[in-house]
Enzyme design. Structure first.
Site, PDB file in Angstrom:
ATOM      1  N   ARG A 112     -12.247   0.930   8.697  1.00 56.14           N
ATOM      2  CA  ARG A 112     -11.906  -0.453   9.047  1.00 56.14           C
ATOM      3  C   ARG A 112     -13.139  -1.287   9.392  1.00 56.14           C
ATOM      4  O   ARG A 112     -13.045  -2.492   9.543  1.00 56.14           O
ATOM      5  CB  ARG A 112     -10.938  -0.466  10.234  1.00 56.14           C
ATOM      6  CG  ARG A 112      -9.556   0.088   9.905  1.00 56.14           C
ATOM      7  CD  ARG A 112      -8.627  -0.032  11.087  1.00 56.14           C
ATOM      8  NE  ARG A 112      -7.319   0.542  10.833  1.00 56.14           N
ATOM      9  CZ  ARG A 112      -6.311  -0.107  10.270  1.00 56.14           C
ATOM     10  NH1 ARG A 112      -6.465  -1.365   9.898  1.00 56.14           N
ATOM     11  NH2 ARG A 112      -5.142   0.485  10.092  1.00 56.14           N
ATOM     12  N   ARG A 147      -1.889 -11.765  11.952  1.00 57.54           N
ATOM     13  CA  ARG A 147      -2.315 -10.403  11.588  1.00 57.54           C
ATOM     14  C   ARG A 147      -3.143 -10.415  10.318  1.00 57.54           C
ATOM     15  O   ARG A 147      -4.137  -9.687  10.194  1.00 57.54           O
ATOM     16  CB  ARG A 147      -1.096  -9.505  11.398  1.00 57.54           C
ATOM     17  CG  ARG A 147      -0.351  -9.174  12.690  1.00 57.54           C
ATOM     18  CD  ARG A 147       0.985  -8.549  12.405  1.00 57.54           C
ATOM     19  NE  ARG A 147       0.846  -7.294  11.667  1.00 57.54           N
ATOM     20  CZ  ARG A 147       1.813  -6.770  10.930  1.00 57.54           C
ATOM     21  NH1 ARG A 147       2.975  -7.395  10.786  1.00 57.54           N
ATOM     22  NH2 ARG A 147       1.626  -5.625  10.309  1.00 57.54           N
ATOM     23  N   ARG A 189      12.067  -8.277  13.398  1.00 56.61           N
ATOM     24  CA  ARG A 189      11.035  -7.901  14.365  1.00 56.61           C
ATOM     25  C   ARG A 189      10.063  -9.064  14.564  1.00 56.61           C
ATOM     26  O   ARG A 189       9.792  -9.834  13.643  1.00 56.61           O
ATOM     27  CB  ARG A 189      10.259  -6.678  13.861  1.00 56.61           C
ATOM     28  CG  ARG A 189      11.060  -5.387  13.806  1.00 56.61           C
ATOM     29  CD  ARG A 189      10.114  -4.218  13.615  1.00 56.61           C
ATOM     30  NE  ARG A 189      10.808  -2.941  13.558  1.00 56.61           N
ATOM     31  CZ  ARG A 189      10.950  -2.210  12.460  1.00 56.61           C
ATOM     32  NH1 ARG A 189      10.469  -2.647  11.305  1.00 56.61           N
ATOM     33  NH2 ARG A 189      11.578  -1.051  12.505  1.00 56.61           N
ATOM     34  N   LYS A 194       0.825  -1.223   0.000  1.00 57.05           N
ATOM     35  CA  LYS A 194       0.000   0.000   0.000  1.00 57.05           C
ATOM     36  C   LYS A 194       0.852   1.263   0.000  1.00 57.05           C
ATOM     37  O   LYS A 194       0.517   2.240  -0.658  1.00 57.05           O
ATOM     38  CB  LYS A 194      -0.921   0.023   1.219  1.00 57.05           C
ATOM     39  CG  LYS A 194      -2.231  -0.687   1.047  1.00 57.05           C
ATOM     40  CD  LYS A 194      -3.214  -0.311   2.141  1.00 57.05           C
ATOM     41  CE  LYS A 194      -2.587  -0.456   3.523  1.00 57.05           C
ATOM     42  NZ  LYS A 194      -3.510  -0.015   4.591  1.00 57.05           N
TER      43      LYS A 194
END
Length: 235
Positions: A109, A187, A176, A36
């Site tokens: 969202r 996620r 990470r 994105k």
């Protein structure tokens, strides 16, 4: 002919079509790691839309201590999600003052957020990036970071000169936790569950334009072609 009437006609003739056209308003959607950021930056570059990140707007209004910002900060401080009505207030506060074309990223969202946005703003299109989850996992698990500087490397297309070491300092790179495969998949599943009703909402309103693929550089020409049929490129 009345002199004032002539004057008005001359003014109207001098106005270009882009000056009298409505502002182009778009939303971009896509899971974490879908590209994105890259697509948005190219839209800004080639079409002049202002990129509005919901996260940036949230942080800005919290810093400025606006009424909505104070409400949002209270929820965040308590470790709670910011409710739909507060997020709507935050975003619409910003959009009401916009006088240029814009690209909204990270909002809406939820369906209630999408409904509230559509009630106040006329959305021209919703760009939906559809990238296979396996591809996103591969992209993100290949990402390594130099913590102190924030420099990011990707083993697929921008690897460090020495494996596991920062190009500038020679210090160790780390991965990470958010980029580890199990975390990424969790996620992505959360994103899918949360946003599928939103994409269906926009599909029903004939606003959803989905671009599928595995490579951003191959998706971008299709996005460019689509947008060019709605708004004139600036380049």
């Amino acid at each position: 002919m009345n002199i004032w009437f002539r004057f008005i006609i001359l003014i109207l003739l001098s106005v270009t079509p882009t000056m009298i056209s409505k502002l182009f308003k778009a939303v971009i959607m896509g899971p974490p790691g879908a590209g994105k950021g890259t697509i948005s930056s190219r839209i800004v570059r080639d079409f002049g839309l202002k990129h509005l990140s919901s996260g940036d707007l949230l942080r800005s209004q919290i810093t400025e201590k606006t009424a909505a910002g104070v409400k949002a900060d209270d929820f965040i401080t308590k470790g709670q999600l910011v409710p739909d009505d507060v997020m709507v207030e935050l975003i619409l506060n910003e959009l009401r003052n916009m006088t240029s074309t814009w690209l909204l990223d990270g909002f809406p969202r939820t369906v209630p957020q999408a409904e509230a946005l559509m009630k106040e703003q006329e959305i021209n299109t919703v760009i939906n990036l559809d990238i296979p989850f396996d591809e996103i996992v591969k992209r993100l698990e290949s990402r390594w970071v130099h913590l102190e500087s924030g420099r990011v490397y990707n083993l697929l297309w921008s690897p460090p000169k020495v494996e596991g070491k920062d190009d500038i300092t020679g210090e160790n790179l780390i991965q990470r936790d958010d980029d580890k495969p199990a975390t990424v998949r969790a996620r992505l599943e959360t994103y899918k569950k949360q946003t599928t009703p939103v994409t269906e909402f926009y599909r029903k309103h004939n606003l959803l334009q989905t671009f599928s693929g595995t490579e951003t550089d191959k998706i971008w020409p299709e996005v460019y072609k689509f947008l060019s049929s709605h708004i004139k490129p600036i380049n």
